[in-house]
Design an enzyme around this catalytic site. Structure first.
Site, PDB file in Angstrom:
ATOM      1  CE  LYS A  89      -0.657   0.571   5.004  1.00 53.16           C
ATOM      2  NZ  LYS A  89      -1.653   0.764   6.078  1.00 53.16           N
ATOM      3  CG  ASP A  90       3.573   2.220   2.867  1.00 55.47           C
ATOM      4  OD1 ASP A  90       2.496   2.828   3.047  1.00 55.47           O
ATOM      5  OD2 ASP A  90       4.211   1.667   3.777  1.00 55.47           O
ATOM      6  NE  ARG A 137      -7.367   3.307   3.585  1.00 52.47           N
ATOM      7  CZ  ARG A 137      -7.698   2.616   4.682  1.00 52.47           C
ATOM      8  NH1 ARG A 137      -8.950   2.235   4.864  1.00 52.47           N
ATOM      9  NH2 ARG A 137      -6.787   2.319   5.579  1.00 52.47           N
ATOM     10  NE  ARG A 138      -6.382   2.877   8.580  1.00 51.97           N
ATOM     11  CZ  ARG A 138      -5.077   2.679   8.609  1.00 51.97           C
ATOM     12  NH1 ARG A 138      -4.261   3.672   8.966  1.00 51.97           N
ATOM     13  NH2 ARG A 138      -4.563   1.515   8.266  1.00 51.97           N
ATOM     14  NE  ARG A 155       3.675  10.607   9.065  1.00 53.38           N
ATOM     15  CZ  ARG A 155       4.925  10.930   8.748  1.00 53.38           C
ATOM     16  NH1 ARG A 155       5.342  12.188   8.845  1.00 53.38           N
ATOM     17  NH2 ARG A 155       5.762  10.010   8.319  1.00 53.38           N
ATOM     18  NE  ARG A 161       0.865   5.259  13.450  1.00 51.63           N
ATOM     19  CZ  ARG A 161       0.436   5.293  12.210  1.00 51.63           C
ATOM     20  NH1 ARG A 161      -0.800   4.950  11.920  1.00 51.63           N
ATOM     21  NH2 ARG A 161       1.243   5.666  11.223  1.00 51.63           N
ATOM     22  CB  CYS A 248      -0.474  11.876  -1.671  1.00 53.52           C
ATOM     23  SG  CYS A 248       0.058  13.600  -1.643  1.00 53.52           S
TER      24      CYS A 248
END
Length: 311
Positions: A89-90, A137-138, A155, A161, A248
């Protein structure tokens, strides 16, 4: 004693998750090529990327997800490494000239996970709950479902996190379930978010191995790692993304699945503030997977207006 054949140098980021994913690749290579492993001819080259160093700004502001791959690809181009391990996904939808995907490993669970303090799941979060995520997206999908939430940019690696959540700065965080699983922390999830609630990122759950185009020695070694079903599904998702050609700053999600020889793919395009969402689905024979992915992207593009930030 000298190694009887060239060492295979694998480049990776230095985070705990990236190193674990690279260990998975190394373990599979060792199982497939016992002579390579016995000779100690598999080496890990750790590279600290700009995306890892700059943690105080949203990823979209400093160059997007491609930052995680750029310096690693520079090491490949310069010959300091022979291949590189990435979260698929990156990777940019179109790889830079001179590089190709040599293998896509079997996909882990692509869903997102919610980790919450004092709440059993997404709908149980209190009104105005502070939810941390680094993903546009989230963010867009969470706000589409619950506009009352306060989405806080977050981040850093998984430990960072989790510390933010434990400190009380946040009521919940959303991360990829596969990352928790690979680090042995899936039990921390309060709820696994089904795709019907939050559709995953394109390629989420898949580990990709990149190499220089035309490097037949390396491609031959990596071929044993490739999972055809994962490659088929993620290839269709990336075809959808390529057709949309979003930046992006464009929240895009997609998930392809196989069931009893049939192929289906769902896609989602959202306004960045979650005020509007366009969804669509395509299904058909496995042989048409890439074409169906591109057709889905075209359908989403046609239905989207200027609020969706497409080029």
């Amino acid at each position: 004693m000298p190694v009887p054949f060239p060492v295979l140098r694998i480049a990776t980021r230095g985070s705990a998750l990236a190193l674990r994913q690279t260990a998975i690749v190394r373990e599979r290579l060792a199982a497939a090529h016992a002579d390579l492993a016995a000779a100690g001819a598999i080496e890990i080259v750790t590279i600290r990327t700009t995306g890892d160093r700059v943690q105080d700004r949203p990823l979209a502001e400093i160059g997007g997800k491609g930052l995680f791959a750029k310096e690693i690809e520079e090491a490949l181009r310069a010959g300091r490494a022979d291949c590189a391990v990435h979260s698929l996904k990156d990777l940019e939808t179109r790889l830079p000239e001179g590089f190709e995907l040599a293998a896509t490993l079997p996909r882990a669970d692509p869903r997102d996970a919610l980790l919450a303090r004092g709440a059993s799941g997404f709908w149980a979060l209190p009104q105005g709950a502070r939810v941390g995520t680094s993903s546009l997206r989230r963010r867009a999908q969470l706000l589409w479902r619950r506009p009352d939430l306060r989405i806080v940019p977050l981040r850093g690696n998984v430990d960072t996190r989790l510390e933010k959540l434990a400190s009380g700065d946040l009521d919940a965080i959303v991360v990829a379930l596969c990352g928790l699983e690979r680090l042995g922390r899936a039990g921390l999830a309060s709820e696994i978010l089904e795709p019907e609630l939050v559709l995953p990122a394109v390629g989420q759950g898949a580990i990709a191995v990149e190499c220089r185009a035309g490097d037949e020695r390396v491609k031959a070694l990596l071929r044993s790692l490739d999972d055809p079903d994962t490659a088929l599904c993620t290839g269709a998702e990336r075809a959808m993304l390529a057709t949309l050609d979003g930046s992006c700053r464009t929240p895009i999600a997609g998930l392809a699945r196989l069931a009893e020889g049939q192929f289906a793919i769902e896609g989602l395009l959202a306004a960045s503030d979650g005020s509007a969402v366009v969804c669509a689905r395509r299904a058909g024979p496995m042989a048409e997977a890439t074409a169906l992915g591109a057709a889905l992207g075209d359908a989403l593009r046609r239905r989207a207006g200027p609020a969706f930030g497409l080029a």
